[in-house]
Design a protein around this motif. Structure first.
Motif, PDB file in Angstrom:
ATOM      1  N   ASP A 175     -22.243 -15.996  36.250  1.00 52.51           N
ATOM      2  CA  ASP A 175     -23.670 -15.795  35.652  1.00 52.51           C
ATOM      3  C   ASP A 175     -25.080 -16.206  36.202  1.00 52.51           C
ATOM      4  O   ASP A 175     -25.656 -15.525  36.444  1.00 52.51           O
ATOM      5  N   PHE A 216     -21.097 -12.512  23.373  1.00 55.68           N
ATOM      6  CA  PHE A 216     -20.724 -14.009  23.802  1.00 55.68           C
ATOM      7  C   PHE A 216     -19.456 -14.262  24.681  1.00 55.68           C
ATOM      8  O   PHE A 216     -18.805 -15.184  25.018  1.00 55.68           O
ATOM      9  N   PHE A 253     -18.921 -16.809  33.026  1.00 50.66           N
ATOM     10  CA  PHE A 253     -20.382 -16.932  32.803  1.00 50.66           C
ATOM     11  C   PHE A 253     -20.707 -18.394  33.754  1.00 50.66           C
ATOM     12  O   PHE A 253     -22.015 -18.135  33.646  1.00 50.66           O
ATOM     13  N   TYR A 302     -35.971  -6.883  26.993  1.00 44.59           N
ATOM     14  CA  TYR A 302     -35.802  -7.517  27.954  1.00 44.59           C
ATOM     15  C   TYR A 302     -37.064  -8.955  28.972  1.00 44.59           C
ATOM     16  O   TYR A 302     -36.684  -9.869  28.213  1.00 44.59           O
ATOM     17  N   ALA A 330     -32.643 -16.500  35.207  1.00 37.96           N
ATOM     18  CA  ALA A 330     -32.904 -15.636  33.750  1.00 37.96           C
ATOM     19  C   ALA A 330     -32.325 -16.038  32.304  1.00 37.96           C
ATOM     20  O   ALA A 330     -32.671 -15.734  31.770  1.00 37.96           O
ATOM     21  N   TYR A 331     -32.541 -17.695  33.077  1.00 36.27           N
ATOM     22  CA  TYR A 331     -31.814 -18.165  31.479  1.00 36.27           C
ATOM     23  C   TYR A 331     -31.954 -19.066  30.697  1.00 36.27           C
ATOM     24  O   TYR A 331     -33.166 -19.668  31.301  1.00 36.27           O
ATOM     25  N   GLN A 359     -26.847 -17.452  25.975  1.00 30.82           N
ATOM     26  CA  GLN A 359     -25.665 -17.014  25.964  1.00 30.82           C
ATOM     27  C   GLN A 359     -24.703 -17.785  25.475  1.00 30.82           C
ATOM     28  O   GLN A 359     -25.047 -18.868  26.348  1.00 30.82           O
ATOM     29  N   ASN A 360     -24.172 -17.923  24.313  1.00 31.19           N
ATOM     30  CA  ASN A 360     -23.203 -18.704  24.104  1.00 31.19           C
ATOM     31  C   ASN A 360     -22.047 -18.865  24.404  1.00 31.19           C
ATOM     32  O   ASN A 360     -21.247 -18.500  23.726  1.00 31.19           O
ATOM     33  N   PHE A 361     -22.025 -18.996  25.631  1.00 28.31           N
ATOM     34  CA  PHE A 361     -20.572 -18.442  25.820  1.00 28.31           C
ATOM     35  C   PHE A 361     -18.485 -18.885  25.301  1.00 28.31           C
ATOM     36  O   PHE A 361     -19.214 -19.973  25.186  1.00 28.31           O
ATOM     37  N   MET A 362     -18.416 -17.672  24.659  1.00 28.65           N
ATOM     38  CA  MET A 362     -17.647 -18.378  23.208  1.00 28.65           C
ATOM     39  C   MET A 362     -16.114 -18.950  24.618  1.00 28.65           C
ATOM     40  O   MET A 362     -16.184 -20.496  24.050  1.00 28.65           O
ATOM     41  N   HIS A 370     -36.374 -10.995  25.884  1.00 27.55           N
ATOM     42  CA  HIS A 370     -34.691 -11.633  26.638  1.00 27.55           C
ATOM     43  C   HIS A 370     -33.572 -11.227  26.283  1.00 27.55           C
ATOM     44  O   HIS A 370     -32.901 -11.562  26.526  1.00 27.55           O
ATOM     45  N   GLY A 416     -33.783 -12.943  38.052  1.00 29.47           N
ATOM     46  CA  GLY A 416     -33.513 -13.336  36.782  1.00 29.47           C
ATOM     47  C   GLY A 416     -34.374 -12.105  36.253  1.00 29.47           C
ATOM     48  O   GLY A 416     -34.705 -11.492  35.229  1.00 29.47           O
ATOM     49  N   GLY A 473     -35.608 -17.465  28.229  1.00 27.77           N
ATOM     50  CA  GLY A 473     -34.432 -16.346  28.495  1.00 27.77           C
ATOM     51  C   GLY A 473     -33.837 -16.432  28.209  1.00 27.77           C
ATOM     52  O   GLY A 473     -34.093 -15.839  26.805  1.00 27.77           O
ATOM     53  N   ILE A 474     -32.909 -15.627  28.251  1.00 26.56           N
ATOM     54  CA  ILE A 474     -31.682 -15.108  28.004  1.00 26.56           C
ATOM     55  C   ILE A 474     -30.661 -16.210  27.830  1.00 26.56           C
ATOM     56  O   ILE A 474     -30.583 -17.026  27.997  1.00 26.56           O
TER      57      ILE A 474
END
Lengths: 462, 334
Positions: A208, B308, A205, B297, A215-216, A390-393, B301, B261, A387-388
């Protein structure tokens, strides 16, 4: 040969078996020669050519320390490791910085950074300086000195063992014992869990987020920074645990390198708990020789700042590391200015939170490959970038484990009436079914949950 | 010696206890069924029937295979009327999401009253699906559509010839013998995967995926022999016509995020155009998900792949990807 590899497992078992046999058959010095050969094999596994560099640094330390009474020899003993480090690690950096400053097109050299060079050059330095200071006498046995500098558990990423702490152990009758193996193996398994289960999953993560911060979503960027704070802790403290465990199995003791750094209430305390072997090295061989706190407040702040600046630079040949060191140096100065008497529980708790937030902020510069990337992360957070999401586990798993372990340690310290909270490992008896079951279960968890992709130790690059 | 034997006895007992604990843990963490042979030939293999599987290594999936060992919420009985048959790889198997969130599950909900049957199984890339196409029709006789999934448009002449000659490599089952026995234990199976990952330089996220399904960045030229592909699609059309059904092939490209991005899609415009032309020529509906992925996207997004607990945008289709695909298929056939 990484600690987190099957190659190392085979190597370590062979060395353990070999050392146990040699200790009993041929005695201590033969065992030291065996460990030295094993250490050079371990180092040469990456690139055999650098064994000669390691040998050169060792020989230089051996010769110069013996004549360190003479100023020229002492200066050579200090300069040679620094030149080696400077050439391999910083030459291209200075060249490209100079090029950026004056313009033009200067060709950089293709220099491969030898693994662990920052660590073993510092160990060689500590030996020469300790001899000069009279803390230890010059080592007459080259094998002992060579083993001190190249001992494989700490060779490539520390802990930075000081000569005065390790060389005396080589003069003692040290043996591989079942008790030592029982403790060492469990420490190694804890370290592996931190490294290949937690840190390596987090690296996915973190890589990334720091690859494309634009992007986030801003919340994901914060989570990315938090993830890195977890990754670097689990990665490096995991490595240190494996190193300390390895040494323990072979009959030697290293100092702890981490002591629950994220429960620190201020930056000063953080640096007493984080990478302890480097912090103490910098204090003893840089901060104190600069004058420490003996020459007035202003000079103390300057000394602190310079020490942290150079500490940052030691980590890598990049201005982001220098800036990271400068931020920490400034924070230490500010911390020294603060009055700290009679903090309430709320004050202590807010201190822990603020310190963690500050340290995590500085990690952004540590992790980013450039100021542009660091700025993109910070800008994204403070401009509430979309942006994206992501709730990273693995971030949540890591935070939960760290908070639980910290709470246990704090409760334990409180119960025992200890003045400060210290980390500890719940080492079990491997002579009981219950203890063995727990140990085998943890081993099973390490195998089952391990990240099996490529993810080298963070500190290998230093 | 006596004390050593005493300790060895304790260690053996402890190892047995730990093994039981780890087996219990893996039932919850990663419990994959075993490959069983499929005599019908509709797929190279099926999973164990009525098997409660769990998946937490990538995404989070919990479900039960049906009586045929396929990922459907209901059992199949001979002569059962199937309206739409879904064929494809591990993306269609969709172990990483709930069964109701997969393409087949969502199509079932959208096309209420119609039977959608999913025979997507890991490793069944486009060429394997083509090789099994006739047998699948013979077995299930879908009355309206056969939907085939592909995540790539890069097919070698060798693989297309193998489809035409009936020599596509079959994926073996491993339900018998020592391997079959050991792989029925979820902990041992996971350990095997992990050790393969360590020794093989990392676990593949899309394990068993057909090599032909790797997207190509050719830009100018299509990534397959047009004549051979035409013959493959023609044979599919003829089989479908014989059973009175139609074919829909959908393509979902793998995506990446670049340093700025932006969403990076394979530069495969020529391949997509050529494939689309050949599909049209053979009365096959071709659905290209490229634009939809790009739009989702840019506007929301959302990425079609990744979970996850895995790398962002990489790996299998996630619930958004399944939803986008089901939505687009519904627009075409609903």
């Amino acid at each position: 040969m990484s600690f987190a590899s099957i190659d190392f497992l085979i190597f370590f078992l062979a060395v353990l078996l070999g050392t146990a046999l040699i200790q009993r058959v041929a005695g201590g010095r033969a065992n030291q020669a065996f460990l030295l050969a094993a250490s050079y094999f371990f180092y040469g596994y990456w690139d055999w050519r650098f064994c000669f560099l390691l040998l050169f640094v060792t020989a230089a330390a051996y010769v110069t320390a013996r004549f360190s009474g003479k100023r020229l020899f002492f200066a050579a003993g200090v300069v040679i490791p620094l030149v080696v480090l400077g050439f391999f690690k910083y030459f291209n950096f200075f060249l490209s910085s100079f090029e950026a400053l004056v313009g033009g097109d200067i060709r950089t050299l293709k220099i491969i950074l030898p693994v662990g060079i920052s660590f073993y050059t510092f160990q060689a330095l500590s030996y020469v300086i300790d001899v000069k200071r009279g803390k230890i006498s010059p080592e007459r046995d080259f094998i002992k000195l060579a083993l001190y500098i190249s001992f494989f558990p700490q060779l490539v990423a520390g802990p930075i063992v000081k000569a005065k702490d390790f060389l005396p152990q080589l003069h003692e009758e040290r043996k591989t014992t079942l008790k030592g193996i029982e403790y060492g193996v469990q420490l190694m398994v804890f370290g592996l869990f931190k490294k290949i289960v937690l840190a390596d999953h987090l690296s996915v993560f973190v890589d990334d987020v720091f690859y494309a911060p634009a992007a986030y979503h801003w919340t994901t960027l914060i989570l990315g920074a938090v993830s890195y704070s977890m990754q670097i802790y689990f990665d490096f403290s995991g490595y240190s645990d494996i190193a300390i465990g390895c040494a323990k199995c072979l009959g030697y003791d290293f100092m702890p390198n981490f002591n629950m750094p994220y429960i620190s209430r201020n930056v000063t305390e953080f640096w007493r708990r984080w990478h302890i072997s480097l912090s103490t090295w910098l204090r003893e061989y840089l901060y104190i020789p600069l004058g420490g706190n003996r020459k007035g407040k202003t000079r103390q702040y300057i000394n602190l700042f310079i020490t942290m600046l150079l500490g940052g630079f030691w980590h890598g040949a990049s201005w982001t590391f220098v800036f990271w060191g400068a931020l920490n140096g400034l924070a230490l100065c500010v911390d020294k200015l603060r009055r700290r008497d009679g903090e309430s529980i709320l004050g202590k708790a807010s201190g822990v939170v603020l310190t963690y937030c500050f340290i995590t902020f500085t990690w952004i510069f540590f992790r980013a490959d450039s100021f542009e990337t660091a700025w993109a992360v910070i800008r994204g957070i403070f401009t509430a970038q979309t942006g994206i999401v992501q709730n990273f586990m693995w971030t949540y798993v890591s935070v939960c484990l760290l908070v639980t372990a910290s709470a246990c340690a704090v409760a334990r310290a409180h119960k025992r009436g200890l003045a400060s909270t210290n980390g500890y490992y719940p080492v079990v008896s491997l002579n009981k079914v219950g203890g063995l079951t727990l140990f085998f279960t943890v081993c099973g968890l390490v195998i089952a949950l391990a990240f099996t992709g490529e993810s080298p130790f963070v500190y290998f690059q230093f | 010696m006596k004390s050593f034997l005493n300790w060895a006895g304790k260690a053996f007992l402890a190892a047995c206890f730990a093994f039981l604990v780890m087996t219990g843990f893996c039932v919850l963490y990663d419990n994959t069924p075993v490959h069983y042979p499929n005599s019908s030939g509709a797929t190279d293999y099926t999973w164990a029937p009525h098997f409660l599987y769990t998946e937490l290594t990538e995404g989070a999936g919990l479900g039960r295979t049906n009586n045929e060992g396929l990922m459907n919420p209901y059992d199949y009985s001979d002569g059962m009327e199937i309206d739409i048959l879904v064929m494809g790889s591990s993306h269609m198997e969709a172990k990483q999401v709930a069964q109701s969130e997969s393409v087949a599950g969502r199509l079932s909900a959208l096309l209420s009253g119609k039977h959608v049957y999913n025979i997507g199984v890991s490793g069944h890339g486009f060429t394997t699906c083509c090789a099994n196409f006739e047998a699948a029709l013979r077995r299930y006789r879908p009355s309206e559509y056969v939907i085939i999934e592909t995540s790539g448009l890069d097919f070698s002449a060798e693989s297309l010839n193998a489809v035409l000659n009936g020599t596509v490599d079959e994926i073996p089952d491993h339900s018998t013998g020592l391997v079959g026995f050991l792989s029925k234990n979820p902990f041992l199976r996971l350990v095997y995967h992990q050790l393969s990952g360590f020794t093989g330089g990392g676990r593949k996220i899309l394990e068993d995926e057909d090599e032909d399904d790797v997207p190509v960045n050719d830009g100018e030229e299509s990534a397959f022999d047009r004549t051979l592909m035409d013959r493959v699609l023609c044979s599919l059309r003829e089989s479908a016509a014989a059973y009175g059904t139609k074919i829909l092939i959908f393509y979902h490209p793998t995506t990446q995020i670049d340093r700025e991005g932006e969403l990076l899609l394979p530069d495969d415009g020529a391949a997509r155009a050529a494939f689309s032309d050949l599909c049209a020529k053979n009365d096959i509906i071709f659905l290209d998900m490229t634009e939809r992925f790009q739009r989702e996207y840019d506007e929301n997004h959302l990425l079609a792949h990744g979970f996850f607990n895995s790398s962002v945008g990489n790996g299998h289709l996630n619930k958004y990807g399944h939803e986008m695909i089901a939505d687009e298929i519904y627009k075409l056939i609903g």
